[in-house]
Design a protein around this motif. Structure first.
Motif, short mmCIF file in Angstrom:
data_model
loop_
_atom_site.label_atom_id
_atom_site.label_comp_id
_atom_site.label_asym_id
_atom_site.label_seq_id
_atom_site.Cartn_x
_atom_site.Cartn_y
_atom_site.Cartn_z
N ASP A 16 -7.39 -6.11 9.92
CA ASP A 16 -6.17 -6.35 9.14
C ASP A 16 -4.96 -6.65 10.00
N ASN A 17 -5.12 -6.62 11.34
CA ASN A 17 -4.02 -6.98 12.24
C ASN A 17 -2.74 -6.22 11.94
N CYS A 18 -2.90 -4.95 11.52
CA CYS A 18 -1.75 -4.06 11.28
C CYS A 18 -0.89 -4.48 10.09
N THR A 19 -1.44 -5.21 9.15
CA THR A 19 -0.66 -5.65 7.99
C THR A 19 -1.13 -5.03 6.69
N GLY A 20 -2.34 -4.49 6.65
CA GLY A 20 -2.92 -4.04 5.39
C GLY A 20 -3.65 -5.14 4.65
N VAL A 21 -3.58 -6.37 5.16
CA VAL A 21 -4.20 -7.53 4.51
C VAL A 21 -5.52 -7.85 5.21
N PRO A 24 -0.46 8.56 -1.03
CA PRO A 24 -1.64 7.68 -1.16
C PRO A 24 -1.48 6.33 -0.50
N ALA A 25 -0.28 5.76 -0.52
CA ALA A 25 -0.09 4.46 0.12
C ALA A 25 -0.28 4.57 1.63
N ALA A 26 0.21 5.66 2.21
CA ALA A 26 0.05 5.87 3.65
C ALA A 26 -1.41 6.10 4.00
N VAL A 27 -2.14 6.85 3.15
CA VAL A 27 -3.56 7.07 3.38
C VAL A 27 -4.31 5.74 3.32
N ASN A 49 3.99 0.03 3.70
CA ASN A 49 3.82 1.34 4.29
C ASN A 49 3.16 1.23 5.65
N GLY A 50 3.87 0.64 6.60
CA GLY A 50 3.31 0.41 7.92
C GLY A 50 3.39 1.59 8.84
N ALA A 51 4.06 2.68 8.44
CA ALA A 51 4.19 3.83 9.32
C ALA A 51 2.84 4.43 9.68
N ALA A 52 1.86 4.26 8.78
CA ALA A 52 0.53 4.82 9.02
C ALA A 52 -0.27 4.00 10.01
N ASP A 53 0.30 2.88 10.46
CA ASP A 53 -0.41 2.01 11.40
C ASP A 53 -0.12 2.38 12.86
N ALA A 54 0.39 3.57 13.11
CA ALA A 54 0.70 3.98 14.48
C ALA A 54 -0.54 3.82 15.35
N GLY A 55 -0.34 3.28 16.54
CA GLY A 55 -1.46 3.04 17.43
C GLY A 55 -2.09 1.67 17.22
N CYS A 56 -1.57 0.91 16.26
CA CYS A 56 -2.15 -0.39 15.92
C CYS A 56 -1.16 -1.51 16.20
N ARG A 57 0.03 -1.15 16.68
CA ARG A 57 1.07 -2.16 16.88
C ARG A 57 0.84 -3.00 18.12
N GLY A 58 1.63 -4.05 18.24
CA GLY A 58 1.54 -4.92 19.41
C GLY A 58 0.78 -6.19 19.07
N GLY A 59 0.31 -6.89 20.08
CA GLY A 59 -0.46 -8.10 19.84
C GLY A 59 0.22 -9.31 20.43
#
Length: 215
Positions: free
Chosen positions: A70-75, A34-37, A188-198
């Protein structure tokens, strides 16, 4: 357009960006994670309903559709004007809940009702106020929502941030929602694949946001 108007130059790019967000990072994580979802959905959603305590309605709950990033943070980050009562509500009482659904993603939940438990839902409850690093927050928002750059300056929009996430509610399948600890959600940042960088500014903001939300 049929009425003779022309589309802004960012329209096609925005549509492609939203479509890519829906597909980025591969398949939706399994419902057993659920955290990854939750992070997968937060990274890809572009809008949700932000509920505040209404100063104009005898402190009743008040929901408003808002765009976010959320800039890949979940926030979550928001771009709000105090001409709108949502921002004024947050000035008076920063408590708020953001609700988003998988149904808004491109090509998702097409064969099921948005209320069906297998169409994932995420609610984040916390406290929202102006972002401390306003310039970096704006750039993160503008990267996801290019139209925001053209919004009227006279409306005095400001970047807001959910500084403290207090509760994470995620429903991914039948059998009821699964409680997700805030630290597990943020980590749980593994689910952010494709969102990294910046940009470097975004990287600094990413760290600061995660630290503020976990405090």
């Amino acid at each position: 357009l049929p009425d003779g108007r022309t589309m802004p130059p960012w329209t096609a790019a925005y549509a492609l960006a939203l479509a890519s967000l829906g597909a980025a990072g591969g398949a939706k994580p399994p419902s057993s994670q659920p955290a990854a979802v939750a992070r997968w959905l937060m990274a890809r959603a572009a809008w949700g309903v932000l509920t505040t305590t209404s100063a104009q309605r005898n402190h009743s709950a008040w929901g408003n559709v808002v765009s976010h990033a959320d800039n890949c943070t979940g926030v979550p980050l928001f771009y709000l004007s105090r001409m709108d009562e949502t921002a004024r509500d947050l000035d008076a009482d920063p408590r708020a809940t953001l609700v988003i659904s998988e149904a808004e993603l491109f090509g998702r939940c097409l064969l099921t009702d948005p209320e069906d438990p297998t169409c994932a839902k995420l609610s984040l409850h916390g406290r929202v106020s102006e972002a401390p690093n306003a310039a970096a927050a704006r750039e993160a928002l503008f990267a996801k929502h290019p139209a925001m750059r053209t919004w009227p300056r006279g409306h005095k929009f400001a970047a807001f941030q959910m500084h403290t996430i207090e509760d994470v509610f995620v429903l991914t399948t039948y059998g009821g929602a699964t409680p997700v600890p805030v630290r597990e959600y943020l980590g749980n940042g593994a689910a952010d694949a494709g969102c990294r960088g910046g940009t470097p500014a975004e990287s600094v903001l990413r760290t600061a946001m995660a630290q503020a939300a976990s405090s």
